[in-house]
Motif scaffolding. Structure first.
Motif, PDB file in Angstrom:
ATOM      1  N   SER A 203       0.825  -1.212   0.000  1.00 20.28           N
ATOM      2  CA  SER A 203       0.000   0.000   0.000  1.00 20.28           C
ATOM      3  C   SER A 203       0.856   1.258   0.000  1.00 20.28           C
ATOM      4  O   SER A 203       0.591   2.220  -0.749  1.00 20.28           O
ATOM      5  CB  SER A 203      -0.926   0.010   1.215  1.00 20.28           C
ATOM      6  N   THR A 204       1.889   1.279   0.826  1.00 20.75           N
ATOM      7  CA  THR A 204       2.787   2.433   0.896  1.00 20.75           C
ATOM      8  C   THR A 204       3.492   2.657  -0.439  1.00 20.75           C
ATOM      9  O   THR A 204       3.597   3.793  -0.919  1.00 20.75           O
ATOM     10  CB  THR A 204       3.834   2.229   2.008  1.00 20.75           C
ATOM     11  N   ILE A 205       3.960   1.590  -1.027  1.00 21.45           N
ATOM     12  CA  ILE A 205       4.649   1.685  -2.314  1.00 21.45           C
ATOM     13  C   ILE A 205       3.698   2.210  -3.390  1.00 21.45           C
ATOM     14  O   ILE A 205       4.067   3.068  -4.201  1.00 21.45           O
ATOM     15  CB  ILE A 205       5.224   0.314  -2.727  1.00 21.45           C
ATOM     16  N   SER A 206       2.471   1.715  -3.383  1.00 24.14           N
ATOM     17  CA  SER A 206       1.485   2.143  -4.391  1.00 24.14           C
ATOM     18  C   SER A 206       1.164   3.626  -4.270  1.00 24.14           C
ATOM     19  O   SER A 206       1.031   4.338  -5.279  1.00 24.14           O
ATOM     20  CB  SER A 206       0.206   1.316  -4.245  1.00 24.14           C
ATOM     21  N   VAL A 207       1.053   4.115  -3.043  1.00 23.53           N
ATOM     22  CA  VAL A 207       0.773   5.537  -2.825  1.00 23.53           C
ATOM     23  C   VAL A 207       1.926   6.392  -3.353  1.00 23.53           C
ATOM     24  O   VAL A 207       1.714   7.366  -4.085  1.00 23.53           O
ATOM     25  CB  VAL A 207       0.539   5.827  -1.326  1.00 23.53           C
TER      26      VAL A 207
END
Length: 237
Positions: A203-207
């Motif tokens: 999720s962090t990477i996608s953001v």
């Protein structure tokens, strides 16, 4: 004892999966020699860049005794699959059942057969446990062929027990590059994720990915699904 050689030069690794995994499981090899990592890297980088697989299988008495996971790039250089992102590269070899000098001679015989397709050989980031390269150096090959190899350099010095110098399994180039990035963005908040404390931070990477694409600092191909799977695989292994 005659050794039969089967050469695969295509974009399909599926037909050697079982032989690959039998050698991989027999020895304590790096994740970078795993079938999953190899096929993921080639699908992500090899096909789009027009690279050609050059998988060499060494079969003796119907038994697989060696696999050379190689490819030919656009400059006609023979390289390890995944060498641009792998901490360690190596051949998959059953050292207990193979004549290394004979394999070295057979290898360069193959290179001569494909002299129109191969101008040079560059084996980078070799595992320090590799036993075959010294035999390569004793075999005479054509003078016009450029051959080079280098082993992975792991630094043992830990500086102040701080990231990235406290991560022992990173090679020296990766540590220095991470340290450069770490210093460059020292004024920004940061968090270090580890498998022991955190699941893969998809999720962090996608953001962050979407922010960079929105700001046009990166193109839309950044960290696509296939590449994220590679990163997740490495993170969990």
């Amino acid at each position: 004892m005659q050794t039969k050689i089967i050469i695969k030069i295509n974009d399909d690794l599926n037909n050697i999966k079982s032989q690959w995994e039998s050698l991989y499981c027999k020895y304590n090899l790096s994740v970078f020699q795993s079938y999953e990592w190899t096929i993921a890297w080639f699908k992500e980088y090899g096909i789009d860049h027009g690279y050609h697989l050059f998988i060499i299988q060494f079969i003796e008495k119907d038994n697989i005794v060696g696999i050379f996971p190689l490819f030919i790039d656009k400059k006609k250089i023979l390289r390890f699959i995944g060498d641009s992102l792998s901490d360690q590269c190596d051949f998959l070899i059953d050292y207990s059942n193979i004549d290394l000098y004979k394999i070295a001679k057979l290898f360069f015989n193959i290179i001569d057969e494909y002299s129109k397709d191969i101008n040079a050989i560059e084996f980078n980031n070799l595992s320090i446990n590799n036993k075959l390269i010294p035999y390569f150096e004793t075999v005479k090959y054509r003078e016009s062929l450029h051959f080079s190899s280098n082993t992975t350099s792991f630094t043992r010095l830990i500086k102040n027990n701080q990231f990235p110098y406290n991560i022992k399994n990173l090679n020296s180039y990766v540590r220095n590059e991470l340290n450069r990035i770490y210093k460059k963005y020292s004024n920004f908040s940061n968090k270090i994720f580890t498998i022991a404390d955190n699941p893969f931070p998809i999720s962090t990477i996608s953001v962050l990915k979407n922010i960079m694409i929105l700001n046009k600092t990166r193109n839309k191909k950044l960290l696509n699904v296939s590449f994220l799977k590679i990163i997740e695989y490495l993170y969990n292994n």
